[in-house]
Design a protein around this motif. Structure first.
Motif, PDB file in Angstrom:
ATOM      1  N   GLU A 292       0.803  -1.223   0.000  1.00 28.21           N
ATOM      2  CA  GLU A 292       0.000   0.000   0.000  1.00 28.21           C
ATOM      3  C   GLU A 292       0.833   1.269   0.000  1.00 28.21           C
ATOM      4  O   GLU A 292       0.297   2.356  -0.119  1.00 28.21           O
ATOM      5  CB  GLU A 292      -0.929  -0.009   1.220  1.00 28.21           C
ATOM      6  N   THR A 577      -5.930  -4.152  -0.983  1.00 27.36           N
ATOM      7  CA  THR A 577      -5.378  -3.466   0.184  1.00 27.36           C
ATOM      8  C   THR A 577      -6.397  -3.409   1.320  1.00 27.36           C
ATOM      9  O   THR A 577      -7.600  -3.581   1.113  1.00 27.36           O
ATOM     10  CB  THR A 577      -4.972  -2.024  -0.171  1.00 27.36           C
ATOM     11  N   ASP A 578      -5.905  -3.134   2.523  1.00 26.99           N
ATOM     12  CA  ASP A 578      -6.792  -2.946   3.679  1.00 26.99           C
ATOM     13  C   ASP A 578      -7.701  -1.735   3.464  1.00 26.99           C
ATOM     14  O   ASP A 578      -8.872  -1.749   3.860  1.00 26.99           O
ATOM     15  CB  ASP A 578      -5.963  -2.744   4.953  1.00 26.99           C
ATOM     16  N   LYS A 579      -7.165  -0.700   2.836  1.00 25.73           N
ATOM     17  CA  LYS A 579      -7.935   0.524   2.597  1.00 25.73           C
ATOM     18  C   LYS A 579      -9.116   0.255   1.665  1.00 25.73           C
ATOM     19  O   LYS A 579     -10.252   0.682   1.927  1.00 25.73           O
ATOM     20  CB  LYS A 579      -7.025   1.599   2.002  1.00 25.73           C
ATOM     21  N   SER A 580      -8.863  -0.458   0.564  1.00 24.79           N
ATOM     22  CA  SER A 580      -9.955  -0.750  -0.381  1.00 24.79           C
ATOM     23  C   SER A 580     -10.952  -1.738   0.221  1.00 24.79           C
ATOM     24  O   SER A 580     -12.152  -1.679  -0.074  1.00 24.79           O
ATOM     25  CB  SER A 580      -9.392  -1.278  -1.706  1.00 24.79           C
ATOM     26  N   LYS A 582     -11.804  -1.826   3.424  1.00 20.39           N
ATOM     27  CA  LYS A 582     -12.635  -1.015   4.317  1.00 20.39           C
ATOM     28  C   LYS A 582     -13.659  -0.208   3.513  1.00 20.39           C
ATOM     29  O   LYS A 582     -14.833  -0.088   3.909  1.00 20.39           O
ATOM     30  CB  LYS A 582     -11.751  -0.069   5.129  1.00 20.39           C
ATOM     31  N   SER A 598      -9.563  -6.805   9.374  1.00 21.16           N
ATOM     32  CA  SER A 598      -8.533  -5.788   9.200  1.00 21.16           C
ATOM     33  C   SER A 598      -7.361  -6.130  10.116  1.00 21.16           C
ATOM     34  O   SER A 598      -7.436  -7.068  10.916  1.00 21.16           O
ATOM     35  CB  SER A 598      -9.103  -4.415   9.562  1.00 21.16           C
TER      36      SER A 598
END
Length: 676
Positions: A292, A577-580, A582, A598
């Motif tokens: 990321e 990714t963790d962001k996408s 979430k 997460s």
């Protein structure tokens, strides 16, 4: 059926006796506690001590009896899963029933633990010549019968004369089941190549390279259960620790060893180890997902500190520390004096000790020298004063100053960046610990006698260097260098093996988790010539072109509805990714009952899960949906690894969705993109 009925009756009798034993011990313990409380003031110290010893013994006996009762209760559900008939060539064959653990009744073994030497023949041989290594030596003979059973709730579901063909059918049936919330034991379906690893009594470290879905984690856990059985006189569950990549994975695997009739083992992470040793020393940031980062400077720092060469640089720097970090000068107190050369000689003599730990040793040497020269009985300097003088001779006053100096001396001061005061980047934590060990020292684990390290490919050589100092014990190290998460890490399996000279190496190439179609699809993304998919067939993966992001979201919701109406237990929606992950979770959760996994999560549950590739490592789902499989999201060679990891989480069904142009990494996929 007759044998099962007889076994169940004997289990009932043993369980009833075990219940009586536990109740009796509970009463004795409560009575002893009450007696000590009521007569505490009247008991003499000797009698009080004897009563306390009795309480401890009763408590220990009670725990043992409760363990026996619990094992018998578990056996009631399924007393055994196999039978082999084996005899030496001059003897009639004898039946051996194999289950989760041993069951004795009236001094007769009715069920043999799957880990017992004789039980190994079930996994390793077909009917014919066979043998096993008993405590008294090698036993050779003839395996005349091999049966497999499915017993549930004490009732026989099937009994089959086993052969390699039948075993494949049973394996197919077991693999066709839906996923579980926890990883389960595989004792009924252990394959020959897996059994060889599990039963290896190699005294040192073992490294297991296993393809996706090969069962390497399960094999490693069963190996621990075997070692606890094989070396029960010197190894207990308290002596084993597992390094897990995250808390979710730790929770997912937590039930395997208890299911195999052993106590749970301790689980921890690299971050928890660092927190223990750096408490009140320095703070550090949590690990970032390397996939990321868009910071080129951070990427360069990660790349530099993840190489084998970086450890060599640190070793060279540490080797020079006794000469560069300590500048001795003559020490004089009254008429007593020692030269700087003499102090340096004593300092170097304690080379097995960290730098700071050498100072009190040298101080004592100086004091004893003055003491031996003190023929006139003069006042001698206090040890504290000598220590103060020696401490002043250190040219580097703190571990952090030393760490900064390392980068200056190696010509790369720009590669050390502190995000905040007294706070390290994650990439600096283990290099700092390595230097801290040389300067202040680190406490070794005296309890851990065997360490399991999972996902070996995701840890840098410097992390292994620190772990080897903290845990100087045999290890089981496993993973897959084809599933690396760090795009900036360049070391290889050979580099890892070089850190563990003399380690036993094992490879698992047969994949059992996913259907043949899913693994063939995954191989088209990242070719692994050695990987062999099990011949369990299912639906071909789908690659679906969506009109736009709204259409993609609607398709995901439709897939969730279809899943909720199916017999499958788990659906994983895996993002890069963790962001996408979430962002998609937030877009879906108001309408759909689902969980987000997460880096802050600690539990895995069946149902619908939204997560990232990194957090999905080690998990498996009946169905997997992989959104955003377009050229922009998955384009680099490292993205090829991520796609491969995500696809190989699917057991029975795999769907990839994209808008715009399909990822070029899917160009060799053996299915055609389609629009509905």
């Amino acid at each position: 059926m007759i044998h099962l009925d007889e076994t169940n009756k004997k289990l009932d009798a043993a369980l009833a006796q075990a219940d009586r034993d536990v109740s009796k011990i509970d009463r004795e313990y409560r009575d002893a506690k009450r007696y000590m409380a009521e007569y505490r003031g009247e008991l003499d110290p000797h009698e009080m001590f004897q009563n306390e010893l009795l309480l401890r013994q009763t408590d220990h006996t009670g725990a043992f009896s409760a363990g026996v009762r619990d094992r018998l209760a578990k056996l009631k559900d399924s007393p055994y899963f196999a039978r082999i008939d084996f005899g030496r060539k001059s003897e009639d064959p004898e039946p051996f029933y194999i289950g989760r653990f041993t069951f004795r009744h009236d001094d007769e073994i009715l069920v043999y633990d799957w880990r017992a030497p004789v039980s190994g023949m079930f996994y390793d041989y077909e009917p014919g010549p066979a043998g096993y290594d008993a405590p008294t030596g090698r036993i050779e003979g003839e395996l005349t019968r091999k049966r497999q059973f499915k017993i549930r709730n004490g009732k026989m579901e099937y009994a089959i004369e086993s052969s390699s063909h039948i075993q494949d059918d049973i394996l197919q049936k077991e693999l066709s089941h839906t996923s579980d919330e926890k990883m389960k034991s595989i004792i009924t379906t252990i394959q020959k190549e897996q059994n060889k690893i599990i039963r290896s009594s190699h005294a040192g470290t073992m490294v297991i390279q296993g393809a996706a879905g090969s069962g390497k984690t399960s094999v490693a856990l069963h190996r621990i259960a075997f070692l606890l059985y094989r070396f029960r006189d010197r190894l207990t569950a308290d002596n084993v620790a597992i390094l897990s990549p995250n808390k979710v994975f730790g929770d997912y695997i937590s039930g395997v060893i208890p299911e195999l009739a052993e106590e749970p083992v301790y689980e921890l992470s690299f971050a928890e180890i660092a927190a223990i040793h750096l408490e009140r020393v320095i703070y550090f940031e949590s690990e970032r997902n390397p996939s990321e980062t868009e910071d080129a400077n951070l990427a360069e720092r990660i790349r530099y500190k993840s190489s084998p060469e970086f450890v060599l640089l640190m070793d060279r720097y540490i080797a020079e520390l006794p000469y560069t970090a300590f500048a001795p000068v003559a020490y004089t107190c009254g008429r007593f004096s020692v030269s700087g050369e003499w102090i340096q000689k004593r300092f170097l003599a304690y080379k097995s000790h960290p730098l700071r730990k050498r100072l009190p040793l040298v101080a004592k040497d100086i004091f004893h020298r003055f003491e031996s020269d003190n023929l006139m009985g003069d006042d001698l300097p206090k040890l504290q004063a000598v220590m103060k003088a020696l401490t002043a001779m250190l040219t580097v006053k703190s571990p952090l100053a030393l760490y900064k100096d390392f980068y200056r001396k190696t010509g790369h001061p720009e590669l050390f960046v502190m995000p905040r005061k007294k706070t390290l980047e994650w990439t600096d934590v283990y290099p700092f610990l390595y230097l801290y060990a040389a300067y202040e020292g680190l406490a070794q684990s005296r309890i851990t006698k065997h360490l399991v390290i999972d996902e070996m490919q995701d840890y840098a050589p410097i992390q292994y260097a620190v772990i080897n100092m903290l845990f100087p014990c045999p290890k089981t190290i496993l993973g897959d260098f084809g599933q690396s998460l760090n795009p900036y890490q360049s070391y290889s399996l050979d580099d890892l093996l070089a850190l563990y000279e003399g380690a036993q190496f094992a490879e698992l190439n047969k994949s059992y988790r996913s259907t043949y179609e899913i693994m063939t699809f995954a191989k088209s993304i990242r070719n692994n010539a050695a990987l062999e998919p099990v011949a369990r067939h299912g639906e071909a993966p789908e690659v679906i072109c969506c009109l736009d992001e709204r259409d993609e979201l609607l398709r995901i919701k439709k897939a969730i509805d279809d899943f909720n109406g199916s017999n499958n237990a788990s659906l994983g929606i895996i993002l890069k990714t963790d962001k996408s992950a979430k962002a998609l979770f937030d877009a879906l959760s108001p309408e759909c009952g689902l969980q987000l996994i997460s880096p802050d999560s600690s539990r895995f549950h069946n149902g619908v899960t939204v997560t990232s590739v990194k957090m999905s490592k080690g998990l498996e789902f009946d169905e997997v949906i992989l959104p955003h499989a377009n050229r922009e999201t998955y384009c680099s060679e490292h993205d090829r690894n991520l796609l491969y990891i995500a696809c190989t989480r699917a057991m029975h069904r795999l769907t990839l969705l994209y808008t715009g142009e399909c990822s070029g990494l899917l160009s060799g996929a053996s299915c055609t993109a389609k629009e509905d």
